[in-house]
Structure formats: C-alpha cells, structure tokens
Design a protein around this motif. Structure first.
Motif, PDB file in Angstrom:
ATOM      1  N   GLN A 133      38.567  40.796  46.343  1.00  0.00           N
ATOM      2  CA  GLN A 133      37.958  39.485  46.573  1.00  0.00           C
ATOM      3  C   GLN A 133      37.644  38.770  45.263  1.00  0.00           C
ATOM      4  O   GLN A 133      37.788  37.540  45.164  1.00  0.00           O
ATOM      5  CB  GLN A 133      36.691  39.596  47.442  1.00  0.00           C
ATOM      6  CG  GLN A 133      35.494  40.296  46.806  1.00  0.00           C
ATOM      7  CD  GLN A 133      35.519  41.804  47.027  1.00  0.00           C
ATOM      8  OE1 GLN A 133      36.579  42.397  47.267  1.00  0.00           O
ATOM      9  NE2 GLN A 133      34.338  42.417  46.965  1.00  0.00           N
ATOM     10  N   ILE A 134      37.263  39.526  44.226  1.00  0.00           N
ATOM     11  CA  ILE A 134      37.012  38.932  42.909  1.00  0.00           C
ATOM     12  C   ILE A 134      38.341  38.554  42.258  1.00  0.00           C
ATOM     13  O   ILE A 134      38.471  37.486  41.660  1.00  0.00           O
ATOM     14  CB  ILE A 134      36.224  39.893  42.004  1.00  0.00           C
ATOM     15  CG1 ILE A 134      34.876  40.247  42.640  1.00  0.00           C
ATOM     16  CG2 ILE A 134      36.033  39.297  40.616  1.00  0.00           C
ATOM     17  CD1 ILE A 134      33.935  39.087  42.793  1.00  0.00           C
TER      18      ILE A 134
ATOM     19  N   ASP B 170      40.067  40.262  33.170  1.00  0.00           N
ATOM     20  CA  ASP B 170      39.690  40.912  34.429  1.00  0.00           C
ATOM     21  C   ASP B 170      40.236  42.338  34.425  1.00  0.00           C
ATOM     22  O   ASP B 170      41.438  42.546  34.574  1.00  0.00           O
ATOM     23  CB  ASP B 170      40.258  40.113  35.604  1.00  0.00           C
ATOM     24  CG  ASP B 170      40.024  40.792  36.942  1.00  0.00           C
ATOM     25  OD1 ASP B 170      39.154  41.686  37.014  1.00  0.00           O
ATOM     26  OD2 ASP B 170      40.728  40.439  37.915  1.00  0.00           O
TER      27      ASP B 170
ATOM     28  N   ASN C  18      30.410  39.139  31.964  1.00  0.00           N
ATOM     29  CA  ASN C  18      30.578  38.538  33.290  1.00  0.00           C
ATOM     30  C   ASN C  18      29.346  38.654  34.177  1.00  0.00           C
ATOM     31  O   ASN C  18      29.423  38.415  35.390  1.00  0.00           O
ATOM     32  CB  ASN C  18      31.787  39.165  34.005  1.00  0.00           C
ATOM     33  CG  ASN C  18      31.549  40.628  34.366  1.00  0.00           C
ATOM     34  OD1 ASN C  18      30.661  41.290  33.812  1.00  0.00           O
ATOM     35  ND2 ASN C  18      32.334  41.145  35.293  1.00  0.00           N
TER      36      ASN C  18
ATOM     37  N   SER D 197      30.522  38.009  39.043  1.00  0.00           N
ATOM     38  CA  SER D 197      31.550  37.238  38.331  1.00  0.00           C
ATOM     39  C   SER D 197      31.556  35.769  38.726  1.00  0.00           C
ATOM     40  O   SER D 197      31.650  34.874  37.874  1.00  0.00           O
ATOM     41  CB  SER D 197      32.933  37.831  38.597  1.00  0.00           C
ATOM     42  OG  SER D 197      32.998  39.171  38.159  1.00  0.00           O
ATOM     43  N   ARG D 198      31.472  35.496  40.021  1.00  0.00           N
ATOM     44  CA  ARG D 198      31.522  34.114  40.503  1.00  0.00           C
ATOM     45  C   ARG D 198      30.325  33.316  39.972  1.00  0.00           C
ATOM     46  O   ARG D 198      30.495  32.216  39.418  1.00  0.00           O
ATOM     47  CB  ARG D 198      31.526  34.083  42.032  1.00  0.00           C
ATOM     48  CG  ARG D 198      31.569  32.679  42.619  1.00  0.00           C
ATOM     49  CD  ARG D 198      31.325  32.713  44.122  1.00  0.00           C
ATOM     50  NE  ARG D 198      32.376  33.402  44.825  1.00  0.00           N
ATOM     51  CZ  ARG D 198      33.412  32.804  45.398  1.00  0.00           C
ATOM     52  NH1 ARG D 198      33.524  31.479  45.338  1.00  0.00           N
ATOM     53  NH2 ARG D 198      34.327  33.498  46.035  1.00  0.00           N
ATOM     54  N   GLU D 199      29.120  33.840  40.141  1.00  0.00           N
ATOM     55  CA  GLU D 199      27.913  33.132  39.709  1.00  0.00           C
ATOM     56  C   GLU D 199      27.936  32.856  38.210  1.00  0.00           C
ATOM     57  O   GLU D 199      27.568  31.768  37.743  1.00  0.00           O
ATOM     58  CB  GLU D 199      26.657  33.925  40.076  1.00  0.00           C
ATOM     59  CG  GLU D 199      26.386  34.050  41.551  1.00  0.00           C
ATOM     60  CD  GLU D 199      27.076  35.222  42.210  1.00  0.00           C
ATOM     61  OE1 GLU D 199      26.648  35.620  43.304  1.00  0.00           O
ATOM     62  OE2 GLU D 199      28.065  35.747  41.633  1.00  0.00           O
TER      63      GLU D 199
ATOM     64  N   TYR E  19      39.767  34.517  30.532  1.00  0.00           N
ATOM     65  CA  TYR E  19      39.015  35.468  31.360  1.00  0.00           C
ATOM     66  C   TYR E  19      39.775  36.785  31.412  1.00  0.00           C
ATOM     67  O   TYR E  19      40.939  36.820  31.814  1.00  0.00           O
ATOM     68  CB  TYR E  19      38.829  34.913  32.776  1.00  0.00           C
ATOM     69  CG  TYR E  19      37.667  35.552  33.520  1.00  0.00           C
ATOM     70  CD1 TYR E  19      37.729  36.882  33.958  1.00  0.00           C
ATOM     71  CD2 TYR E  19      36.512  34.843  33.772  1.00  0.00           C
ATOM     72  CE1 TYR E  19      36.669  37.457  34.626  1.00  0.00           C
ATOM     73  CE2 TYR E  19      35.439  35.414  34.437  1.00  0.00           C
ATOM     74  CZ  TYR E  19      35.526  36.714  34.866  1.00  0.00           C
ATOM     75  OH  TYR E  19      34.460  37.292  35.524  1.00  0.00           O
TER      76      TYR E  19
ATOM     77  N   TYR F 280      39.484  35.337  43.802  1.00  0.00           N
ATOM     78  CA  TYR F 280      38.655  34.222  43.343  1.00  0.00           C
ATOM     79  C   TYR F 280      39.067  33.787  41.936  1.00  0.00           C
ATOM     80  O   TYR F 280      39.220  32.590  41.661  1.00  0.00           O
ATOM     81  CB  TYR F 280      37.178  34.609  43.370  1.00  0.00           C
ATOM     82  CG  TYR F 280      36.304  33.695  42.532  1.00  0.00           C
ATOM     83  CD1 TYR F 280      35.971  32.423  42.987  1.00  0.00           C
ATOM     84  CD2 TYR F 280      35.847  34.102  41.279  1.00  0.00           C
ATOM     85  CE1 TYR F 280      35.197  31.563  42.211  1.00  0.00           C
ATOM     86  CE2 TYR F 280      35.068  33.250  40.499  1.00  0.00           C
ATOM     87  CZ  TYR F 280      34.749  31.986  40.977  1.00  0.00           C
ATOM     88  OH  TYR F 280      33.983  31.142  40.198  1.00  0.00           O
ATOM     89  N   LEU F 281      39.239  34.765  41.040  1.00  0.00           N
ATOM     90  CA  LEU F 281      39.587  34.447  39.652  1.00  0.00           C
ATOM     91  C   LEU F 281      40.972  33.806  39.555  1.00  0.00           C
ATOM     92  O   LEU F 281      41.192  32.889  38.760  1.00  0.00           O
ATOM     93  CB  LEU F 281      39.516  35.699  38.790  1.00  0.00           C
ATOM     94  CG  LEU F 281      38.111  36.271  38.566  1.00  0.00           C
ATOM     95  CD1 LEU F 281      38.184  37.598  37.834  1.00  0.00           C
ATOM     96  CD2 LEU F 281      37.235  35.286  37.792  1.00  0.00           C
TER      97      LEU F 281
ATOM     98  N   GLU G 200      30.715  30.149  37.371  1.00  0.00           N
ATOM     99  CA  GLU G 200      30.275  28.829  37.828  1.00  0.00           C
ATOM    100  C   GLU G 200      29.188  28.286  36.910  1.00  0.00           C
ATOM    101  O   GLU G 200      29.125  27.079  36.633  1.00  0.00           O
ATOM    102  CB  GLU G 200      29.752  28.913  39.272  1.00  0.00           C
ATOM    103  CG  GLU G 200      30.772  29.346  40.306  1.00  0.00           C
ATOM    104  CD  GLU G 200      31.829  28.289  40.572  1.00  0.00           C
ATOM    105  OE1 GLU G 200      31.656  27.142  40.137  1.00  0.00           O
ATOM    106  OE2 GLU G 200      32.851  28.625  41.222  1.00  0.00           O
TER     107      GLU G 200
ATOM    108  N   LYS H 139      40.531  30.238  40.775  1.00  0.00           N
ATOM    109  CA  LYS H 139      39.732  29.456  39.840  1.00  0.00           C
ATOM    110  C   LYS H 139      40.523  29.152  38.568  1.00  0.00           C
ATOM    111  O   LYS H 139      40.403  28.065  37.991  1.00  0.00           O
ATOM    112  CB  LYS H 139      38.451  30.219  39.484  1.00  0.00           C
ATOM    113  CG  LYS H 139      37.334  29.322  38.979  1.00  0.00           C
ATOM    114  CD  LYS H 139      36.781  28.470  40.109  1.00  0.00           C
ATOM    115  CE  LYS H 139      35.652  27.592  39.607  1.00  0.00           C
ATOM    116  NZ  LYS H 139      35.137  26.705  40.679  1.00  0.00           N
TER     117      LYS H 139
END
Length: 350
Positions: A46-47, A40, A92, A19-21, A38, A50-51, A24, A54
């Motif tokens: 942890q994801i 989810d 994603n 998801s992060r990569e 987004y 992050y979301l 970004e 972000k």
C-alpha cells in the motif's frame, strides 16, 4: 519559478507507516523551490503504490529496492542523482513546520556552513518536546599515568527532552559539532571531498561519523532553531513494519556498527562510551515493541521477571531473524565495501 537550490532526499528510518503523513507535510509546508528524491526500501504494497502514484503526480524521482536498506545505504542510492547546490536528508517519519527549509537555507548562506540542522522535536505533539538542538562530538586524547595516549569519544546533546516553551529564550542559531539525519541540510560539494556516506554503519553512529568527517575536512556545522521539525515514533504492529524495525535495530547490525566505529576512529571498545551501548543492546526493540506487547498480553501486569525472561528469548529470536534475512537476500551485499557502493549506483542507473 526559480531554479531549486536544494534536493530533498527522503529515506526510511525504522518503519513505513508514517510515509504518507511525512511526505504530505513536506509538500504542504515547504515555501521554497526544491527537487525531491524518495528512496523506498521494500515498503509494503500500500505504501509502494502510494509512492508510485505520488511520484507521478508531483514529478519526483522514486528509487525502490525489493529488500530493506540500512540508512546510509539508502542515502547513497540518492546522492549520485543530486545536481543542486544543497541536498537535505530527511527521514520518512518526520513532520516539518511552515518555512522550515527556507530558514535552513538562509542559515547556510549567511554562515557558509557545510551542514545545518533544525530544532528537531520528538513526539505526537508537534514542536513541543526537544529531541536535539545540535551538540558536541569529537575524539579527545589524553596521556595516562603510564604515558600512553588514550582516545575517547566526547558526545553531548543540547536540550534533550526539554520543553520548547521552557527554553525558548535560549534557542539561538549556534555553531556546533554534530547534527542527526532525522533532518540535515548539506552542501553537496562536500561529497566530492569526502566521498559517499560510510555504509559500514548499518544502524548507529552514522551521524557522528559523518559530522566528525566533515569537521576533519574543514567544514562547519550549525543548528538553526527557527526551523522546526518533529520526529514521530509510533511503531505499528504489522508484519512488514516489524520485520524492518527488528532488522534495523538488530543486535547484529548494531554490533557491526559499533565495531566499525571503533576500528575506523581508533577507539578502545572497553570504555564507558561503548560499554553503555553494549549493555543497552536491543533496547529500541524492547521499548518499542516487546514491553508494550507483554503489557498487552498480561493486561498491564507485565512483571520485571517476565520482561527479563522475554528479553533473553528475544535476543535469540532476533539473531535468527537477522541470519535468515541475510541468507535470503537476492544478492549479498558487503555494505562497507567500495564494490557495494558501485553496485548501488548500478542498481539505480540500469
């Protein structure tokens, strides 16, 4: 800044760890203004964190559920919030290349297309191996010797598994009949005409159904290969990742999707198109996790008899996992019903 013409809708495909990569990549390589939503569906903590961070940093809308989502269910949560001329569905686990969105929009404007897809590649080597460059998808009819009308699916994928370098001269903007939801630009207005995406498709054939519906409604579909994205399959052996992956590609979800497809388009399930898919039931789970896991356990020995035995056991375990998940859902949802779509809207707005 110009007012954005497009809203990017990111949703989970089969895992969370990329998801992060992927996100970004969108912010680094998109050169035109855009809004972003987004979706989810129960990502691990942890994801999730992050979301949340972000979304506050970038100002995009984050829609989260505490249960896993089927692909069309996730996309339908976002569609009512889109107020731009176009929306773009992207999974994603996709990386985008510089200027990808700009050329998709240019194609849509110049051709007046309803749907535009990029050159979709696959693998860790970005933009090297083709996954899809558009294709053909329609229902064909023919009269049998007994005078009966037989309906069958005609489906062709362009340039599958070819190296981009080998076919570069053949890759041109082309009108086609279907795209895939890995990455797909859509004129938002089409949903006023055809309604939301069909949630009866839990895991497969949803892209074929949507594109045939667009074609039947008089829309058009193009592939624009100057726009390049790459789907990166790389499952991590982590419980939240595997839980979603096993449900996403479960026998139950795939069978329900195939039966829904056949019923909706009046197709016989006893033909090569459906038999091939029933015979391969569970292959994504087996190739994505089970066989690599067996190879790890046996230090690469992994004989065929062991694979067959493990696959037969895995089908039973998968049924148990799916049944158990359904029983423990916070609220049961009949995904294909209009009432469920209305519930999804209420979840977002309340």
């Amino acid at each position: 800044m110009h007012q954005p013409k497009v809203t990017i809708v990111v949703s989970p495909r089969e895992r969370f760890s990329f998801s992060r990569e992927s996100l970004e990549s969108i912010y680094e390589n998109t050169t035109v203004p855009f809004q972003l939503i987004y979706v989810d569906g129960n990502s691990p903590n942890q994801i999730k964190k992050y979301l949340q961070e972000k979304s506050q940093e970038k100002g995009f809308q984050l829609i989260r559920t505490d249960y896993y989502l089927a692909p069309n269910q996730a996309r339908n949560l976002a569609i009512p919030h889109v107020d731009t001329e176009y929306l773009l569905f992207v999974d994603n686990d996709v990386l985008v290349s510089r200027g990808w969105l700009k050329t998709l929009l240019e194609c849509a404007e110049e051709t007046e297309a309803t749907v535009v897809c990029p050159l979709t590649c696959i693998g860790k080597n970005i933009g090297e191996k083709i996954h899809l460059a558009g294709g053909e998808a329609r229902i064909e009819e023919k009269i049998t010797n007994k005078g009966k009308t037989k309906r069958k699916v005609h489906e062709v994928h362009y340039f599958v598994n070819r190296k981009v370098a080998d076919v570069k001269e053949e890759l041109h903007r082309k009108k086609c009949e279907f795209a895939e939801f890995h990455c797909m630009l859509v004129r938002t207005q089409i949903f006023d005409q055809i309604g939301l995406l069909d949630e009866g498709f839990l895991s497969t054939r949803e892209h074929i159904d949507f594109c045939m519906t667009v074609n039947h409604a008089g829309g058009s579909i193009y592939c624009e290969p100057t726009s390049v994205v790459t789907y990166v399959p790389d499952l991590k052996w982590e419980i939240p990742e595997l839980s979603f992956f096993m449900l996403r590609w479960s026998d139950a979800w795939e069978i329900a999707s195939l039966e829904h497809f056949a019923d909706k388009w009046n197709l016989p399930t006893k033909d090569k198109y459906f038999e091939k898919r029933y015979n391969r039931m569970g292959y994504r789970r087996h190739n994505g996790f089970l066989k690599p896991f067996l190879s790890f356990l046996t230090f690469g020995w992994n004989p065929l008899w062991l694979q067959k035995w493990a696959i037969s056991i895995e089908h039973k375990i998968n049924k148990w996992i799916t049944d158990n998940y359904e029983k423990n859902l916070p609220q049961k949802q009949k995904l294909s019903s209009p009432q469920a779509i209305e519930k999804n809207r209420e979840l977002v707005t309340n």
